[in-house]
Write a protein that holds these residues in place. Structure first.
Motif, PDB file in Angstrom:
ATOM      1  N   GLY A 237     -53.580  89.507  25.078  1.00 30.52           N
ATOM      2  CA  GLY A 237     -55.015  89.441  25.360  1.00 30.52           C
ATOM      3  C   GLY A 237     -55.712  88.259  24.730  1.00 30.52           C
ATOM      4  O   GLY A 237     -56.906  88.336  24.410  1.00 30.52           O
ATOM      5  N   HIS A 238     -55.004  87.147  24.553  1.00 30.29           N
ATOM      6  CA  HIS A 238     -55.542  85.993  23.829  1.00 30.29           C
ATOM      7  C   HIS A 238     -56.659  85.331  24.640  1.00 30.29           C
ATOM      8  O   HIS A 238     -56.420  84.762  25.706  1.00 30.29           O
ATOM      9  CB  HIS A 238     -54.416  84.998  23.570  1.00 30.29           C
ATOM     10  N   ASP A 239     -57.894  85.393  24.144  1.00 30.99           N
ATOM     11  CA  ASP A 239     -59.021  84.769  24.830  1.00 30.99           C
ATOM     12  C   ASP A 239     -58.810  83.265  24.912  1.00 30.99           C
ATOM     13  O   ASP A 239     -58.413  82.623  23.928  1.00 30.99           O
ATOM     14  CB  ASP A 239     -60.329  85.058  24.094  1.00 30.99           C
ATOM     15  N   LEU A 240     -59.127  82.684  26.077  1.00 37.43           N
ATOM     16  CA  LEU A 240     -58.877  81.259  26.260  1.00 37.43           C
ATOM     17  C   LEU A 240     -59.894  80.397  25.533  1.00 37.43           C
ATOM     18  O   LEU A 240     -59.539  79.406  24.893  1.00 37.43           O
ATOM     19  CB  LEU A 240     -58.874  80.906  27.747  1.00 37.43           C
ATOM     20  N   ARG A 241     -61.179  80.767  25.603  1.00 34.71           N
ATOM     21  CA  ARG A 241     -62.199  79.871  25.062  1.00 34.71           C
ATOM     22  C   ARG A 241     -63.408  80.678  24.591  1.00 34.71           C
ATOM     23  O   ARG A 241     -63.837  81.630  25.248  1.00 34.71           O
ATOM     24  CB  ARG A 241     -62.649  78.866  26.130  1.00 34.71           C
ATOM     25  N   TYR A 242     -63.959  80.274  23.456  1.00 34.70           N
ATOM     26  CA  TYR A 242     -65.236  80.794  22.946  1.00 34.70           C
ATOM     27  C   TYR A 242     -66.213  79.630  22.808  1.00 34.70           C
ATOM     28  O   TYR A 242     -65.827  78.526  22.412  1.00 34.70           O
ATOM     29  CB  TYR A 242     -65.083  81.421  21.554  1.00 34.70           C
ATOM     30  N   ALA A 243     -67.472  79.878  23.089  1.00 36.68           N
ATOM     31  CA  ALA A 243     -68.518  78.874  22.853  1.00 36.68           C
ATOM     32  C   ALA A 243     -69.867  79.576  22.850  1.00 36.68           C
ATOM     33  O   ALA A 243     -70.186  80.297  23.802  1.00 36.68           O
ATOM     34  CB  ALA A 243     -68.496  77.785  23.927  1.00 36.68           C
ATOM     35  N   VAL A 244     -70.647  79.381  21.784  1.00 38.08           N
ATOM     36  CA  VAL A 244     -71.950  80.044  21.688  1.00 38.08           C
ATOM     37  C   VAL A 244     -73.090  79.046  21.846  1.00 38.08           C
ATOM     38  O   VAL A 244     -72.992  77.895  21.420  1.00 38.08           O
ATOM     39  CB  VAL A 244     -72.114  80.802  20.347  1.00 38.08           C
ATOM     40  N   ASP A 245     -74.153  79.516  22.462  1.00 38.98           N
ATOM     41  CA  ASP A 245     -75.388  78.744  22.613  1.00 38.98           C
ATOM     42  C   ASP A 245     -76.253  79.032  21.381  1.00 38.98           C
ATOM     43  O   ASP A 245     -76.624  80.182  21.131  1.00 38.98           O
ATOM     44  CB  ASP A 245     -76.095  79.197  23.892  1.00 38.98           C
ATOM     45  N   ILE A 246     -76.583  77.999  20.609  1.00 40.57           N
ATOM     46  CA  ILE A 246     -77.350  78.201  19.370  1.00 40.57           C
ATOM     47  C   ILE A 246     -78.826  77.863  19.540  1.00 40.57           C
ATOM     48  O   ILE A 246     -79.546  77.690  18.556  1.00 40.57           O
ATOM     49  CB  ILE A 246     -76.752  77.392  18.203  1.00 40.57           C
ATOM     50  N   THR A 247     -79.294  77.806  20.779  1.00 43.20           N
ATOM     51  CA  THR A 247     -80.688  77.420  21.031  1.00 43.20           C
ATOM     52  C   THR A 247     -81.677  78.310  20.289  1.00 43.20           C
ATOM     53  O   THR A 247     -82.649  77.825  19.707  1.00 43.20           O
ATOM     54  CB  THR A 247     -80.991  77.447  22.542  1.00 43.20           C
ATOM     55  N   ARG A 248     -81.428  79.617  20.300  1.00 36.99           N
ATOM     56  CA  ARG A 248     -82.400  80.540  19.696  1.00 36.99           C
ATOM     57  C   ARG A 248     -82.561  80.291  18.197  1.00 36.99           C
ATOM     58  O   ARG A 248     -83.670  80.128  17.702  1.00 36.99           O
ATOM     59  CB  ARG A 248     -81.988  81.999  19.944  1.00 36.99           C
ATOM     60  N   ILE A 249     -81.462  80.236  17.453  1.00 40.06           N
ATOM     61  CA  ILE A 249     -81.577  80.059  16.009  1.00 40.06           C
ATOM     62  C   ILE A 249     -82.057  78.650  15.667  1.00 40.06           C
ATOM     63  O   ILE A 249     -82.750  78.451  14.663  1.00 40.06           O
ATOM     64  CB  ILE A 249     -80.246  80.395  15.300  1.00 40.06           C
ATOM     65  N   ALA A 250     -81.734  77.690  16.532  1.00 39.26           N
ATOM     66  CA  ALA A 250     -82.195  76.322  16.290  1.00 39.26           C
ATOM     67  C   ALA A 250     -83.696  76.202  16.492  1.00 39.26           C
ATOM     68  O   ALA A 250     -84.407  75.609  15.664  1.00 39.26           O
ATOM     69  CB  ALA A 250     -81.456  75.351  17.213  1.00 39.26           C
TER      70      ALA A 250
END
Length: 328
Positions: free
Chosen positions: A276-289
């Motif tokens: 079950g190895h996830d291929l890719r993670y990426a988070v949008d940091i717009t809110r905290i920024a």
């Protein structure tokens, strides 16, 4: 004011505590800091040695699933930063029971005790893995939770408990979801400290599959700075992604670590991919920024060099851990 840090002897929690007591967060400069930790395999008293004699520091040994201990500990002026968790995906694949116990039941016990004490705020520290895998773009905080590992499922469950305590009871709780952390004092089961310590001992490193799984790397100092912003100014009930903006495949990361210790690709052993190895993670940091002014400050080049140097200079720390693991 007190800051109660669950899991404060672990990798990220101890970094937060050390920085807090070193004056890195002026708004909390006068706070008493209480670490509440069970000292499982990943909790290490040596992680707290730099602050052990600080007059504002207090250590309480306890289990986050212990309702009575939590109720005795918490009080109305507390800000609770909840790091305590089982966090290694491979271990959750081998057996999920401890992950459900600590991450779900433990968070439930903590939230219940926090509500009973009417604390000032709870910051529940979670992970981007609750979102699942994403082929392109990045996840906003509103993305549905689609966890793929037992670890991620247990963290998603704890996030939903936090949300429910806010919506049902008005508990002032925020959730943070970080990308992959790295830095000094990380237990050598995660990829960066595992690869670095293996290479320093002349041992091969195990690379899953084709090595093309992609992760966003976040230095632990930047993660803790983001957590602190949420502790100070985060909106109760809100979720905040915290990312590092440094995306690499595992193969690219391996190449950088090999170069950092002067090794070549002959030190890499390809092993069967994780279930079950996830291929890719990426988070949008717009809110905290935009809301809190967060921006990562430690570049990947600087952070990896610092981390490799720390493991090179602190061999006794990780050798003791490996020795303990081999005896268990």
């Amino acid at each position: 004011m007190r800051v109660v840090v669950t899991g404060g002897a672990g990798f990220i929690g101890s970094n937060y505590v050390r920085r807090l007591l070193s004056g890195a967060y002026p708004a909390f400069a006068a706070a008493e800091v209480v670490v509440f930790d069970k000292f499982t395999y990943a909790g290490n008293r040596q992680n707290l040695d730099p602050v052990a004699e600080h007059p504002a520091f207090r250590l309480v040994v306890g289990d986050v699933c212990d309702d009575d201990a939590l109720r005795r500990l918490l009080r109305a002026d507390d800000i609770v930063v909840h790091f305590a968790a089982e966090s290694h995906v491979d271990r959750s694949i081998d057996g999920s029971a401890e992950f459900v116990r600590t991450n779900v039941m433990g968070t439930g016990a903590l939230l219940s005790a926090a509500l009973h004490a009417q604390v000032r705020k709870v910051v529940h520290v979670s992970t981007d893995e609750v979102y699942g895998s994403i082929d392109e773009g990045s996840w906003p905080e509103t993305h549905p939770l689609e966890p793929n590992s037992p670890y991620a499922a247990s963290k998603a469950s704890s996030d939903l408990l936090a949300r429910a305590y806010h919506r049902t009871h008005g508990l002032p709780v925020c959730v943070t979801r970080c990308s992959n952390n790295y830095g000094p004092y990380q237990y050598p089961e995660k990829i960066i400290p595992l690869f670095v310590t293996n290479l320093l001992e002349g041992r091969k490193v195990p690379l899953y599959g084709d090595g093309l799984n992609r992760r966003d790397w976040l230095h632990v100092d930047d993660h803790c700075a983001g957590v602190q912003l949420v502790a100070e100014h985060g909106r109760p009930g809100a979720v905040y992604n915290i990312g590092g903006g440094a995306e690499l495949t595992n193969r690219e990361l391996t190449e950088r670590l090999l170069a950092a210790v002067g090794a070549d690709w002959s030190m890499v052993e390809h092993v069967p991919d994780r279930k079950g190895h996830d291929l890719r993670y990426a988070v949008d940091i717009t809110r905290i920024a935009t809301e809190l002014g967060y921006a990562p400050k430690v570049s990947l080049e600087e952070g990896l060099a610092q981390t490799v140097r720390w493991y090179r200079e602190n061999r006794a720390w990780w050798m003791a851990i490996r020795g303990a693991a081999s005896r268990s």
